[in-house]
Design a protein around this motif. Structure first.
Motif, PDB file in Angstrom:
ATOM      1  N   PHE A 199       0.439  -1.094   0.186  1.00 44.26           N
ATOM      2  CA  PHE A 199       0.209  -0.217  -0.047  1.00 44.26           C
ATOM      3  C   PHE A 199       0.608   1.721  -0.312  1.00 44.26           C
ATOM      4  CE2 PHE A 199      -2.204   3.510   1.913  1.00 44.26           C
ATOM      5  CZ  PHE A 199      -3.585   3.272   1.618  1.00 44.26           C
ATOM      6  N   SER A 200       0.596   2.165  -1.210  1.00 47.04           N
ATOM      7  CA  SER A 200       0.623   3.527  -0.706  1.00 47.04           C
ATOM      8  C   SER A 200      -0.796   4.395  -0.738  1.00 47.04           C
ATOM      9  CB  SER A 200       1.986   4.178  -1.906  1.00 47.04           C
ATOM     10  OG  SER A 200       1.919   3.795  -2.925  1.00 47.04           O
ATOM     11  N   GLY A 201       0.330   5.588  -0.959  1.00 48.54           N
ATOM     12  CA  GLY A 201      -0.914   7.100  -0.960  1.00 48.54           C
ATOM     13  C   GLY A 201      -1.996   6.836  -2.473  1.00 48.54           C
ATOM     14  N   ASN A 202      -0.421   6.458  -3.513  1.00 44.15           N
ATOM     15  CA  ASN A 202      -1.515   6.593  -5.065  1.00 44.15           C
ATOM     16  C   ASN A 202      -1.783   4.829  -5.598  1.00 44.15           C
ATOM     17  OD1 ASN A 202      -0.143   9.109  -5.131  1.00 44.15           O
ATOM     18  ND2 ASN A 202       2.271   8.268  -5.390  1.00 44.15           N
ATOM     19  N   GLY A 203      -1.531   3.834  -4.857  1.00 45.55           N
ATOM     20  CA  GLY A 203      -1.129   2.614  -5.314  1.00 45.55           C
ATOM     21  C   GLY A 203      -1.505   1.682  -4.243  1.00 45.55           C
ATOM     22  N   ALA A 204      -2.234   0.010  -4.271  1.00 45.29           N
ATOM     23  CA  ALA A 204      -2.144  -0.534  -3.518  1.00 45.29           C
ATOM     24  C   ALA A 204      -1.932  -1.900  -4.683  1.00 45.29           C
ATOM     25  CB  ALA A 204      -3.598  -0.291  -2.750  1.00 45.29           C
ATOM     26  N   GLN A 205      -2.027  -3.378  -4.200  1.00 45.44           N
ATOM     27  CA  GLN A 205      -1.946  -4.570  -4.384  1.00 45.44           C
ATOM     28  C   GLN A 205      -2.576  -4.981  -3.152  1.00 45.44           C
ATOM     29  OE1 GLN A 205       1.251  -7.257  -4.670  1.00 45.44           O
ATOM     30  NE2 GLN A 205       0.744  -8.630  -5.481  1.00 45.44           N
ATOM     31  N   VAL A 206      -3.837  -5.947  -3.903  1.00 42.17           N
ATOM     32  CA  VAL A 206      -5.407  -6.155  -3.335  1.00 42.17           C
ATOM     33  C   VAL A 206      -4.498  -7.916  -3.915  1.00 42.17           C
ATOM     34  CG1 VAL A 206      -6.256  -4.907  -2.458  1.00 42.17           C
ATOM     35  CG2 VAL A 206      -7.223  -5.416  -4.617  1.00 42.17           C
ATOM     36  N   GLU A 207      -5.507  -8.716  -2.902  1.00 41.86           N
ATOM     37  CA  GLU A 207      -5.573 -10.209  -3.169  1.00 41.86           C
ATOM     38  C   GLU A 207      -7.230 -10.454  -3.062  1.00 41.86           C
ATOM     39  OE1 GLU A 207      -5.007 -14.651  -0.814  1.00 41.86           O
ATOM     40  OE2 GLU A 207      -3.530 -13.090  -0.839  1.00 41.86           O
ATOM     41  N   VAL A 208      -7.893 -10.981  -3.615  1.00 38.74           N
ATOM     42  CA  VAL A 208      -9.312 -11.576  -4.201  1.00 38.74           C
ATOM     43  C   VAL A 208      -9.250 -12.655  -4.221  1.00 38.74           C
ATOM     44  CG1 VAL A 208      -9.685  -9.900  -5.964  1.00 38.74           C
ATOM     45  CG2 VAL A 208     -11.764  -9.795  -4.434  1.00 38.74           C
ATOM     46  N   GLU A 209     -10.907 -13.269  -3.780  1.00 37.28           N
ATOM     47  CA  GLU A 209     -11.298 -14.078  -4.722  1.00 37.28           C
ATOM     48  C   GLU A 209     -11.357 -14.846  -5.854  1.00 37.28           C
ATOM     49  OE1 GLU A 209     -14.965 -17.662  -3.688  1.00 37.28           O
ATOM     50  OE2 GLU A 209     -13.357 -16.711  -1.956  1.00 37.28           O
ATOM     51  N   ASN A 210     -11.566 -13.714  -7.494  1.00 37.39           N
ATOM     52  CA  ASN A 210     -11.719 -13.566  -8.410  1.00 37.39           C
ATOM     53  C   ASN A 210     -11.628 -12.356  -8.859  1.00 37.39           C
ATOM     54  OD1 ASN A 210     -12.204 -14.244 -11.164  1.00 37.39           O
ATOM     55  ND2 ASN A 210     -14.564 -14.521 -10.751  1.00 37.39           N
ATOM     56  N   PRO A 211     -10.589 -11.576  -9.172  1.00 38.60           N
ATOM     57  CA  PRO A 211     -10.499 -10.452  -9.709  1.00 38.60           C
ATOM     58  C   PRO A 211     -11.137 -10.401 -10.468  1.00 38.60           C
ATOM     59  CG  PRO A 211      -8.145 -12.067  -9.858  1.00 38.60           C
ATOM     60  CD  PRO A 211      -8.831 -12.722  -9.139  1.00 38.60           C
ATOM     61  N   ALA A 212     -11.174 -11.044 -11.565  1.00 37.55           N
ATOM     62  CA  ALA A 212     -11.736 -11.082 -13.083  1.00 37.55           C
ATOM     63  C   ALA A 212     -13.097 -10.475 -12.909  1.00 37.55           C
ATOM     64  CB  ALA A 212     -11.677 -12.220 -13.921  1.00 37.55           C
ATOM     65  N   ALA A 213     -13.703 -11.095 -11.867  1.00 41.79           N
ATOM     66  CA  ALA A 213     -14.748 -10.554 -11.387  1.00 41.79           C
ATOM     67  C   ALA A 213     -15.871  -8.876 -11.386  1.00 41.79           C
ATOM     68  CB  ALA A 213     -16.020 -11.390 -10.212  1.00 41.79           C
ATOM     69  N   VAL A 214     -14.314  -8.380 -10.804  1.00 41.85           N
ATOM     70  CA  VAL A 214     -14.617  -6.573 -10.252  1.00 41.85           C
ATOM     71  C   VAL A 214     -14.032  -6.137 -11.405  1.00 41.85           C
ATOM     72  CG1 VAL A 214     -12.659  -4.827  -8.398  1.00 41.85           C
ATOM     73  CG2 VAL A 214     -13.162  -7.695  -8.128  1.00 41.85           C
ATOM     74  N   PRO A 215     -15.370  -4.675 -11.591  1.00 40.23           N
ATOM     75  CA  PRO A 215     -15.076  -4.154 -12.685  1.00 40.23           C
ATOM     76  C   PRO A 215     -13.661  -3.409 -12.452  1.00 40.23           C
ATOM     77  CG  PRO A 215     -16.551  -3.381 -10.666  1.00 40.23           C
ATOM     78  CD  PRO A 215     -15.761  -4.366 -10.303  1.00 40.23           C
ATOM     79  N   ASP A 216     -12.871  -2.320 -13.351  1.00 40.64           N
ATOM     80  CA  ASP A 216     -12.164  -1.520 -13.099  1.00 40.64           C
ATOM     81  C   ASP A 216     -12.263  -0.519 -12.515  1.00 40.64           C
ATOM     82  OD1 ASP A 216     -10.669  -3.453 -15.540  1.00 40.64           O
ATOM     83  OD2 ASP A 216     -11.984  -2.487 -16.798  1.00 40.64           O
ATOM     84  N   THR A 217     -13.085  -0.328 -12.301  1.00 39.40           N
ATOM     85  CA  THR A 217     -13.243   1.264 -11.466  1.00 39.40           C
ATOM     86  C   THR A 217     -14.089   0.533  -9.886  1.00 39.40           C
ATOM     87  OG1 THR A 217     -15.124   2.035 -12.372  1.00 39.40           O
ATOM     88  CG2 THR A 217     -13.534   2.905 -12.915  1.00 39.40           C
ATOM     89  N   VAL A 218     -13.637   0.565  -8.871  1.00 41.56           N
ATOM     90  CA  VAL A 218     -13.641   0.326  -7.417  1.00 41.56           C
ATOM     91  C   VAL A 218     -13.501   1.166  -6.727  1.00 41.56           C
ATOM     92  CG1 VAL A 218     -13.588  -2.097  -8.568  1.00 41.56           C
ATOM     93  CG2 VAL A 218     -11.837  -1.075  -7.138  1.00 41.56           C
ATOM     94  N   GLU A 219     -14.344   1.123  -5.896  1.00 43.39           N
ATOM     95  CA  GLU A 219     -13.971   2.193  -3.840  1.00 43.39           C
ATOM     96  C   GLU A 219     -12.949   0.932  -3.518  1.00 43.39           C
ATOM     97  OE1 GLU A 219     -15.501   4.184  -0.641  1.00 43.39           O
ATOM     98  OE2 GLU A 219     -16.943   3.831  -1.801  1.00 43.39           O
ATOM     99  N   LEU A 220     -12.082   1.288  -2.535  1.00 42.33           N
ATOM    100  CA  LEU A 220     -11.525   0.790  -2.033  1.00 42.33           C
ATOM    101  C   LEU A 220     -11.496   0.833  -0.553  1.00 42.33           C
ATOM    102  CD1 LEU A 220      -9.278  -2.227  -0.904  1.00 42.33           C
ATOM    103  CD2 LEU A 220      -7.216  -0.351  -1.802  1.00 42.33           C
ATOM    104  N   MET A 221     -12.246  -0.208   0.355  1.00 43.37           N
ATOM    105  CA  MET A 221     -12.281   0.924   1.751  1.00 43.37           C
ATOM    106  C   MET A 221     -11.244  -0.084   2.628  1.00 43.37           C
ATOM    107  SD  MET A 221     -16.421   1.084   1.543  1.00 43.37           S
ATOM    108  CE  MET A 221     -16.397   2.018   3.645  1.00 43.37           C
ATOM    109  N   ILE A 222     -11.113   0.689   4.033  1.00 42.58           N
ATOM    110  CA  ILE A 222      -9.814  -0.212   4.774  1.00 42.58           C
ATOM    111  C   ILE A 222     -10.577   0.486   6.251  1.00 42.58           C
ATOM    112  CG2 ILE A 222      -7.376  -0.881   5.943  1.00 42.58           C
ATOM    113  CD1 ILE A 222      -6.504   0.319   2.789  1.00 42.58           C
TER     114      ILE A 222
END
Length: 119
Positions: free
Chosen positions: A34-57
């Motif tokens: 994680f940084s203020g400009n980007g993040a790497q996330v692990e998700v069960e099925n990334p193909a099912a996630v649309p291109d624009t999202v809200e990342l909540m922590i």
């Protein structure tokens, strides 16, 4: 491999949630770096996630609007916009409970209307 990041990311292990479709759909994820400009996330099925999202922590009480720039197996990379605190909006769990309550309310109104039409 050439690294095009503007700022260095730090390794983290945060529970997160990818939210989309006007907060109607969510995927739980693990934020790996994680940084203020980007993040790497692990998700069960990334193909099912649309291109624009809200990342909540939830741990930080912050959410970021972002765009997925790469996907690989169960990982995805996001470019993030400026963070926003959850002060002015409903927390996601309350919004989901409110939506479920509204759905039950509509079902009950339909049943009441059906019962009235029978008499």
């Amino acid at each position: 491999m050439f690294d095009r990041r503007c700022t260095a990311r730090r390794r983290v292990y945060y529970g997160g949630r990818l939210v989309f479709q006007a907060r109607a759909s969510t995927f739980d994820c693990i934020v790996r770096n994680f940084s203020g400009n980007g993040a790497q996330v692990e998700v069960e099925n990334p193909a099912a996630v649309p291109d624009t999202v809200e990342l909540m922590i939830p741990r930080q009480g912050i959410s970021y609007f972002g765009r997925i720039v790469w996907r690989l197996e169960n990982m995805a990379g996001l470019v993030l916009e400026t963070p926003r605190r959850h002060v002015d909006s409903l927390p996601l769990d309350i919004a989901l409970r409110l939506r479920a309550t509204e759905r039950v309310n509509r079902q009950l109104r339909t049943q009441l209307s059906d019962l009235r039409s029978q008499f």
